[in-house]
Design a protein around this motif. Structure first.
Motif, short mmCIF file in Angstrom:
data_model
loop_
_atom_site.label_atom_id
_atom_site.label_comp_id
_atom_site.label_asym_id
_atom_site.label_seq_id
_atom_site.Cartn_x
_atom_site.Cartn_y
_atom_site.Cartn_z
N ASP A 1 21.66 69.47 34.03
CA ASP A 1 22.79 68.66 33.58
C ASP A 1 23.97 69.55 33.22
O ASP A 1 23.80 70.59 32.60
CB ASP A 1 22.39 67.82 32.36
CG ASP A 1 21.42 66.71 32.72
OD1 ASP A 1 21.46 66.23 33.87
OD2 ASP A 1 20.62 66.32 31.85
N PRO A 2 25.18 69.18 33.63
CA PRO A 2 26.35 70.03 33.37
C PRO A 2 26.69 70.12 31.89
O PRO A 2 26.47 69.18 31.13
CB PRO A 2 27.48 69.36 34.15
CG PRO A 2 26.94 68.15 34.77
CD PRO A 2 25.50 68.01 34.40
N LEU A 3 27.24 71.26 31.52
CA LEU A 3 27.66 71.53 30.14
C LEU A 3 29.14 71.90 30.15
O LEU A 3 29.66 72.43 31.13
CB LEU A 3 26.85 72.70 29.58
CG LEU A 3 25.34 72.52 29.55
CD1 LEU A 3 24.65 73.86 29.35
CD2 LEU A 3 24.94 71.55 28.46
N ALA A 4 29.80 71.68 29.03
CA ALA A 4 31.22 72.00 28.91
C ALA A 4 31.41 73.50 28.74
O ALA A 4 30.76 74.13 27.90
CB ALA A 4 31.82 71.27 27.71
N SER B 1 26.62 74.47 35.28
CA SER B 1 25.22 74.08 35.36
C SER B 1 24.43 75.18 36.03
O SER B 1 24.77 75.61 37.14
CB SER B 1 25.08 72.78 36.16
OG SER B 1 23.72 72.41 36.24
N ALA B 2 23.40 75.64 35.34
CA ALA B 2 22.52 76.64 35.94
C ALA B 2 21.60 75.94 36.93
O ALA B 2 21.24 74.77 36.74
CB ALA B 2 21.70 77.33 34.86
N ASP C 1 23.11 83.26 34.80
CA ASP C 1 23.19 81.99 34.08
C ASP C 1 23.83 82.13 32.70
O ASP C 1 23.65 81.29 31.83
CB ASP C 1 21.81 81.35 33.96
CG ASP C 1 20.79 82.26 33.27
OD1 ASP C 1 21.17 83.35 32.79
OD2 ASP C 1 19.61 81.88 33.21
N THR C 2 24.61 83.18 32.51
CA THR C 2 25.22 83.45 31.20
C THR C 2 26.11 82.30 30.74
O THR C 2 26.02 81.87 29.59
CB THR C 2 26.03 84.76 31.26
OG1 THR C 2 25.16 85.82 31.62
CG2 THR C 2 26.67 85.06 29.91
N ASP C 3 26.99 81.82 31.62
CA ASP C 3 27.91 80.75 31.23
C ASP C 3 27.16 79.52 30.74
O ASP C 3 27.48 78.95 29.69
CB ASP C 3 28.82 80.37 32.40
CG ASP C 3 29.79 81.47 32.77
OD1 ASP C 3 30.35 82.11 31.87
OD2 ASP C 3 29.99 81.70 33.97
N ALA C 4 26.16 79.11 31.48
CA ALA C 4 25.40 77.92 31.09
C ALA C 4 24.58 78.17 29.83
O ALA C 4 24.45 77.30 28.98
CB ALA C 4 24.50 77.46 32.24
N ALA C 5 24.02 79.38 29.70
CA ALA C 5 23.21 79.69 28.52
C ALA C 5 24.05 79.62 27.24
O ALA C 5 23.63 79.03 26.24
CB ALA C 5 22.58 81.08 28.66
N LEU D 1 31.36 73.72 18.50
CA LEU D 1 31.95 73.86 19.81
C LEU D 1 31.78 75.31 20.23
O LEU D 1 32.03 76.23 19.45
CB LEU D 1 33.44 73.51 19.72
CG LEU D 1 34.28 73.58 20.98
CD1 LEU D 1 33.86 72.47 21.94
CD2 LEU D 1 35.75 73.40 20.62
N VAL D 2 31.30 75.53 21.45
CA VAL D 2 31.17 76.89 21.97
C VAL D 2 32.31 77.11 22.95
O VAL D 2 32.64 76.23 23.74
CB VAL D 2 29.80 77.09 22.66
CG1 VAL D 2 29.75 78.41 23.41
CG2 VAL D 2 28.68 77.03 21.63
N PHE D 3 32.93 78.29 22.87
CA PHE D 3 34.03 78.59 23.78
C PHE D 3 34.01 80.06 24.17
O PHE D 3 33.34 80.88 23.56
CB PHE D 3 35.39 78.21 23.17
CG PHE D 3 35.78 79.02 21.98
CD1 PHE D 3 36.59 80.14 22.12
CD2 PHE D 3 35.37 78.65 20.71
CE1 PHE D 3 36.97 80.89 21.01
CE2 PHE D 3 35.75 79.40 19.59
CZ PHE D 3 36.55 80.52 19.74
N ASN D 4 34.75 80.34 25.24
CA ASN D 4 34.80 81.66 25.84
C ASN D 4 36.20 82.24 25.73
O ASN D 4 37.18 81.52 25.90
CB ASN D 4 34.39 81.52 27.31
CG ASN D 4 34.40 82.83 28.07
OD1 ASN D 4 35.13 82.98 29.04
ND2 ASN D 4 33.59 83.77 27.64
#
Length: 195
Positions: free
Chosen positions: A11-14, A42-43, A74-78, A88-91
């Motif tokens: 399932d996609p994540l923001a 999404s991983a 899979d870093t972004d999805a993790a 809220l998680v952000f980059n």
């Protein structure tokens, strides 16, 4: 003829990133102005050729989502998956720093983020904005740093306001990219059998 390279995605994540206005210090230090949704990530639910990969979806002008990139790992999805109710998680893409925002407190989630906070375990959103302004205010689009070609300037990889369905898919050096090169790329979204 080669067989179809098929796999499913979770399932996609923001995937949220800091906004240019927040980095410039022109936006208020509030969550709604500090970060924005850049992608859905999404991983893959299983490795392809022994390697993990992440699918990135960008908003299509007029609604809907399209494939924007396939990244190795899979870093972004993790990290995106570490968001919880009320957080809220952000980059911060320039340093690959991942942070968690709890109300108005910013906490680092990786080493790059800890370095970005000068080793502190948390800072206020206002103090984080001051750190960003010191790092990026002179590197924003239109700045001398940007216009003289020293860098691409500051800016998220994509924005949700101006992406279009004609945006080309960017494929990184992942095994999923090899599947793309070898034939048909079949994405099937995993059906959620839970609640």
């Amino acid at each position: 003829m080669r067989g179809r390279a098929g796999f499913t995605v979770n399932d996609p994540l923001a995937l949220n990133e800091i906004t240019p206005g927040f980095a410039a210090g022109t936006s208020l230090p509030i969550p709604a102005e500090a970060v924005r949704l850049s992608y859905l990530v999404s991983a893959l639910n299983a490795p392809v050729n022994g390697r993990n990969a992440t699918v990135m979806l960008a908003l299509t002008q007029g609604g809907g989502w399209h494939l924007a990139a396939v990244r190795d790992g899979d870093t972004d999805a993790a990290y995106a998956g570490r968001a919880t109710v009320g957080t809220l998680v952000f980059n911060e893409p320039q340093i690959r720093g991942w942070y968690q925002l709890k109300l108005t407190t910013v906490e680092p989630l990786n080493d790059q983020a800890r370095q970005g906070l000068d080793g502190r375990s948390s800072v206020s959103l206002s103090d984080y904005q001051k750190l960003l302004k010191a790092r990026y205010a002179d590197k924003l689009p239109g700045s001398e740093y940007d216009t003289t070609g020293l860098s691409g300037g500051y800016g998220p990889v994509a924005t949700t306001e101006n992406t279009s369905s004609s945006t080309p898919a960017l494929v990184g050096g992942s095994s999923a990219a090899l599947a793309l090169a070898g034939g048909v790329f079949a994405l099937r979204r995993r059906r959620n059998t839970g609640a």
